[in-house]
Design an enzyme around this catalytic site. Structure first.
Site, PDB file in Angstrom:
ATOM      1  N   ASP A 109     -35.846 -67.276  29.659  1.00  0.00           N
ATOM      2  CA  ASP A 109     -37.119 -66.794  30.485  1.00  0.00           C
ATOM      3  C   ASP A 109     -38.143 -66.217  29.469  1.00  0.00           C
ATOM      4  O   ASP A 109     -39.402 -66.850  29.511  1.00  0.00           O
ATOM      5  CB  ASP A 109     -36.823 -65.554  31.175  1.00  0.00           C
ATOM      6  N   ASP A 140     -33.426 -63.866  18.424  1.00  0.00           N
ATOM      7  CA  ASP A 140     -34.650 -63.077  17.617  1.00  0.00           C
ATOM      8  C   ASP A 140     -35.313 -64.093  16.463  1.00  0.00           C
ATOM      9  O   ASP A 140     -36.574 -64.266  16.543  1.00  0.00           O
ATOM     10  CB  ASP A 140     -34.234 -61.827  17.073  1.00  0.00           C
ATOM     11  N   ASP A 188     -41.779 -68.849  27.750  1.00  0.00           N
ATOM     12  CA  ASP A 188     -43.084 -68.397  28.130  1.00  0.00           C
ATOM     13  C   ASP A 188     -43.860 -68.499  26.575  1.00  0.00           C
ATOM     14  O   ASP A 188     -44.888 -68.849  26.299  1.00  0.00           O
ATOM     15  CB  ASP A 188     -43.098 -66.889  28.400  1.00  0.00           C
ATOM     16  N   TYR A 231     -29.089 -61.689  34.879  1.00  0.00           N
ATOM     17  CA  TYR A 231     -30.279 -61.788  36.442  1.00  0.00           C
ATOM     18  C   TYR A 231     -29.252 -61.468  37.569  1.00  0.00           C
ATOM     19  O   TYR A 231     -29.763 -61.043  38.581  1.00  0.00           O
ATOM     20  CB  TYR A 231     -30.699 -63.174  36.244  1.00  0.00           C
ATOM     21  N   LYS A 275     -27.223 -64.417  20.933  1.00  0.00           N
ATOM     22  CA  LYS A 275     -27.187 -63.207  20.114  1.00  0.00           C
ATOM     23  C   LYS A 275     -25.781 -62.804  19.914  1.00  0.00           C
ATOM     24  O   LYS A 275     -25.278 -61.602  20.251  1.00  0.00           O
ATOM     25  CB  LYS A 275     -27.969 -61.893  21.031  1.00  0.00           C
TER      26      LYS A 275
END
Ligand code: IPM
Ligand code: MG
Length: 354
Positions: A245, A221, A249, A138, A189
């Protein structure tokens, strides 16, 4: 309690009005609450030509806590990036040093059927997602769009975490876990990204200071899959900015509606910005149908984390629960047999049950 109120755009102003009703009810009960308003996002562009006007940042810096609605709207989509409403949000997070973003995904018994998952998968669910909020891809430099020597154009961003950034958010994660079920799942990851390999190393290191907490690691994942396969396996999910982020959601939908999810973004001294996890929903703005509960529950988080008033936090959460028990629902959490009400009526109902 000096609180900066930043309604923002879209449904922001109308949900903020409901949260302010709650604050005013608490004030008439004797709490010393001072509210001061400022613009952010598109409203900042309109008022001062900047998604984070200087006056807004100054007010936020001078306050104990910030209550924010939402930012963004169709009319701002074509603006150059520095003028986009989201930049106001990113800059205030960075400007206030709000590195620890707490996004609790809690399933209320009354809403188990509102989830898109089977009730037995989500009933009793209580996860805390801790998202690092001021680093990662970001904010990493360099970034941009460039033209190579052969004329080919290229977009690029930099994923980047320094040790101190990982360390401080990891500490917050373990401390939160100590007050809960003492499990931290760090999501990364590390099978592909060097940044993640480093993240895992530092988190593992910090974990040694919290022997009572069980630390596990999961690739992002797989975490995305586990969240919809068996979400109750998680207690605290500790992760970086971009993974957090996305996963937050996803976790929101486990609870039935993103309209139910509050958040807290804290600095090192528990100063915080409190906002619903959802966006500005310009398509339903001004229609009195948005769910104000995420914003009202964000006020509860403010009482808990910035003002250390667990009693008031629970009082607000209890009031929300009671309203749900009464069968009152905004459209996003409506089911047959319940009573559908609007934004303002929901705010009034919470105040009544408070
Ligand atoms: C969030 C939002 C923001 C983010 C956007 C609006 C910049 O999606 O708070 O999750 O990506 O952090
Ligand atoms: Mg998001």
């Amino acid at each position: 309690m000096k609180i900066a109120v930043l309604p923002g755009d879209g449904i922001g102003p109308e949900i903020i009005v409901q949260a302010v009703k709650v604050l005013e009810a608490l004030r008439s009960d004797g709490l010393k609450i001072e509210l001061e308003y400022a613009h952010i996002g598109g409203a900042g562009c309109d008022a001062a030509g900047d998604p984070l006007p200087e006056a807004t940042l100054k007010l936020a810096q001078a306050s104990d806590a910030v209550l924010l609605g939402a930012v963004g709207g169709y009319q701002y989509d074509a603006l150059p990036r520095p003028m986009r409403p989201e930049q106001g949000l990113l800059r205030i997070r960075k400007g206030l040093g709000l590195f620890a973003n707490l996004r609790p995904a809690l399933v209320y018994p009354e809403l188990v059927n509102a989830s898109s998952l089977k009730p037995e998968l989500v009933s009793g669910l209580d996860i805390m997602i801790l998202r690092e909020l001021t680093g990662d891809i970001y904010f990493g430099q360099p970034r941009g769009i460039r033209t190579l020597e052969n004329g080919e154009r290229q977009g690029f961003d930099t994923m980047l975490y320094s040790e101190s950034e990982i360390r401080r958010v990891a500490h917050v994660g373990f401390q939160i876990a100590m007050k809960r079920n003492k499990k931290v799942c760090s999501v990364d990851k590390a099978n592909v990204l060097d940044t993640s390999m480093f993240w895992r190393e530092i988190v593992t290191n910090v974990a040694k200071e919290y022997p009572a907490v069980e630390l596990s690691h999961m690739y992002v994942d797989n975490a995305a899959m586990q969240l919809v396969r068996a979400p109750k396996q998680f207690d605290v999910i500790l992760t970086g900015n971009i993974f957090g982020d996305i996963l937050s959601d996803e976790a929101a939908m486990l609870t039935g509606s993103i309209g139910m999810l509050p958040s807290a973004s804290l600095d090192a001294n528990n100063k915080g910005l409190y906002e619903p996890c959802h966006g500005s929903a310009p398509d339903i703005a001004g229609k009195d149908i948005a769910n104000p509960l995420a914003t009202i529950l964000s006020v509860a988080m403010m009482m808990r984390y910035t003002f250390a008033r667990e009693d008031i936090a629970q009082r607000i959460e209890g009031a929300v629960r009671k309203v749900l028990q009464q069968g009152l629902r905004t459209g996003d959490i409506y089911e047959a047999g319940m009573q559908k009400i609007g934004t303002a009526a929901m705010g009034d109902a919470v105040v009544r049950s408070l």
